[in-house]
Design an enzyme around this catalytic site. Structure first.
Site, PDB file in Angstrom:
ATOM      1  N   ASP A 223       0.835  -1.196   0.000  1.00  0.00           N
ATOM      2  CA  ASP A 223       0.000   0.000   0.000  1.00  0.00           C
ATOM      3  C   ASP A 223       0.874   1.252   0.000  1.00  0.00           C
ATOM      4  OD1 ASP A 223      -2.798   0.981   0.382  1.00  0.00           O
ATOM      5  OD2 ASP A 223      -1.915   1.911   2.157  1.00  0.00           O
ATOM      6  N   GLU A 290      14.537 -15.472   0.525  1.00  0.00           N
ATOM      7  CA  GLU A 290      14.889 -16.547   1.464  1.00  0.00           C
ATOM      8  C   GLU A 290      13.852 -17.668   1.426  1.00  0.00           C
ATOM      9  OE1 GLU A 290      15.477 -15.380   5.517  1.00  0.00           O
ATOM     10  OE2 GLU A 290      16.560 -13.578   4.867  1.00  0.00           O
TER      11      GLU A 290
END
Ligand code: GLC
Length: 555
Positions: A223, A290
């Site tokens: 956002d 990751e």
């Protein structure tokens, strides 16, 4: 002149899932109310989304993006987050979120959740602590508290305006009862902006990302991604007087050439697009990498140019950014051609592809923008068919597959904070709960058994537009969306990105992967090129011509 785009940066077979995905935006409050008996508080929730996932599977999208369902006082319907790692009781529980993610994955649908890093809710523990603490305290240093100007500090610290209208600053009453400092809120006063120069803020958000990644989400919609950092001085914004040379109605600078895409006069915006924000997304990229499975992030960045939008998707930053240039393009073949070429060129240096979007929960629904009624819907379908042939990924907004129009919500039902701050109608009209079935409101919003009325009333005229009604009609907008998405899979899955777009008078022609997309933006029917018509957005004439406001794919 057609301009060929650069060809795909990576061979189709190696592309991550999001590269050419069709992603469906679920506005959590308004998708489906699925809580068990006593059902029907009239507000959509996570069990409702889970129950209606077959609709998305049958539609043929690849993923859903769900607007915020975290703990929130709902002043901006969830974009005011009080706790980023819990589900608001209005929407269900963390277990409901787990069930939704698991069920979506069973249907081969990826799940993107919203993250709101520019501001918290005023009810977030940090802001509550900040109000209780003294000026200059570490608690206040997580937000942007400043002394006011004027003799007694009675004027806001600078001249910035809230996006929702009025000043972007609110003065607090100090714990001892005296009028005190001011805090910055670029949106509603219930949404205090965080100070991203404080390292605690970045650490907190890394934890939030990991929390949801560990629960299995496939990505994030960020956002106000162009916000976060403000120019450190918090200086005044330079705004020409309204009506002055080079100023638009709101005092913002406008292009002098009329060519808004290519050459524009940039506004002075010390609150947006600061260079420091890119370091945040480099860190987020490292976190996403990751995790297995091509986790991604898409920026909601209302940047001033396609080039500055492209900065958010440099190879070590975010994966995608919404391309609002397509959404704001007027109904014109040459404007469409220009925006297609320019958007593709702007992202060609990244490892990404363009994105396309026509509607979302903040803008007037596109059939209404295109004039409403039969013509508005015809244009909306033609624009959608064109968009879904373009390279990269497309974002659909719930209800557009039903051809829903903007609703004129009665003032007593309006809830958008911008309505309360400006008196303008605001965004409620594109957020009316979906009609699923039945003849009268609530159109099975709470399931077939529920009579509970939704949080904004639905128009009675939606009786013919429910999912159930449209499933039974092969000419419906829903049937058209299903056919188009199926044709996209059949003809464009793995296709090369190389695309040309050109306007001949009022006719737009886009060529990609052996497909010719023709859109007639003029007033007369036109001949289609030789070949098989794969799909059209509306009926052709008896002579096989393409009528006005219609598009077709020809192979
Ligand atoms: C974004 C959201 C919008 C929200 C605002 C503040 O623009 O899309 O709905 O009001 O940010 O969070």
């Amino acid at each position: 002149m057609p301009t060929p785009s650069s060809s795909s940066p990576s061979p189709a077979a190696e592309r991550p899932w999001w590269y050419a995905a069709v992603i469906y935006q679920v506005y959590a409050r308004s998708f489906a109310d699925g809580r068990p008996a006593p059902a029907g508080d009239g507000i959509g929730d996570l069990p409702g989304i889970t129950a209606r996932l077959p609709h998305l599977r049958d539609l043929g999208v690849d993923a859903l993006w769900i607007t915020p369902f975290y703990r929130s006082p709902q002043h901006d319907h969830g974009y005011d987050v009080a706790d980023y790692t819990d589900v608001d009781p209005l929407f269900g529980t963390l277990e409901d979120a787990d069930r939704l993610i698991a069920r979506a994955h069973e249907f081969d649908l990826r799940v993107i959740v919203d993250i709101v890093p520019n501001h918290t809710s005023e009810e977030h523990a940090w802001f509550v602590e900040a109000l209780a603490a003294a000026p200059g305290s570490p608690e206040r240093a997580r937000y942007l508290f400043r002394e006011g100007r004027g003799e007694k500090g009675e004027e806001p610290p600078n001249n910035w305006q809230s996006v929702f209208g009025g000043p972007a600053w609110t003065r607090v009453t100090e714990p001892d009862g005296t009028p005190g400092q001011w805090y910055l809120h670029l949106f509603d006063s219930s949404q205090p902006d965080l100070d991203w120069r404080n390292p605690e803020v970045g650490d907190m958000f890394e934890g939030v990302l990991r929390f949801w990644l560990d629960r299995g989400v496939d990505g994030f919609r960020i956002d106000v991604a162009h916000g976060l950092f403000k120019e450190e001085s918090l200086r005044d914004q330079e705004r020409p007087e309204p009506g002055a040379d080079g100023a638009g109605e709101d005092g913002a600078a406008v292009s002098t050439t009329g060519d808004s895409m290519v050459e524009r006069v940039l506004r002075d915006e010390p609150m947006w697009e600061q260079p420091e924000v890119h370091e945040v997304y480099r860190r987020w990229r490292r976190v996403l990498e990751e995790y297995p499975g091509d986790r991604m992030a898409v920026a909601e960045a209302w940047t001033q140019t396609p080039e500055s939008m492209a900065e958010f998707i440099r190879p070590d930053e975010l994966h995608q950014a919404f391309n609002f240039a397509w959404l704001t393009t007027p109904w014109s073949a040459s404007a469409f051609a220009e925006v297609i070429e320019h958007s593709i060129a702007a992202v060609s240096a990244s490892a990404s592809a363009p994105t396309w979007v026509l509607s979302n929960h903040d803008v007037v629904r596109h059939p209404t923008r295109y004039g409403g009624g039969a013509q508005g819907l015809a244009r909306a379908r033609a624009a959608t068919l064109t968009m879904l042939a373009l390279p990269g990924s497309a974002y659909l907004y719930q209800g557009e597959e039903l051809g829903l129009e903007q609703v004129d919500v009665a003032p007593e039902h309006r809830q958008d904070p911008s309505w309360f701050r400006t008196g303008e109608p605001g965004r409620d009209g594109c957020r009316v709960p979906l009609p699923w079935g039945g003849e009268v409101p609530p159109f099975e919003f709470g399931g077939p058994e529920s009579a509970g009325q939704p949080w904004i009333p639905q128009p009675a005229e939606w009786a013919g537009l429910t999912v159930a009604a449209q499933e039974a009609d092969p000419d419906s907008t829903l049937a058209f969306y299903r056919r188009t998405l199926s044709a996209r899979r059949e003809h464009l899955a793995g296709a090369d990105d190389a695309t040309t777009a050109r306007a001949d008078g009022d006719v737009l022609t886009v060529e990609r992967a052996g497909l010719r997309v023709v859109l007639n933006a003029g007033g007369e029917a036109v001949a289609l090129p030789e070949g098989e018509v794969v799909i059209a957005s509306g009926p052709l004439t008896d002579d096989g011509l393409l009528p006005p406001d219609t598009a077709a794919w020809v192979r």
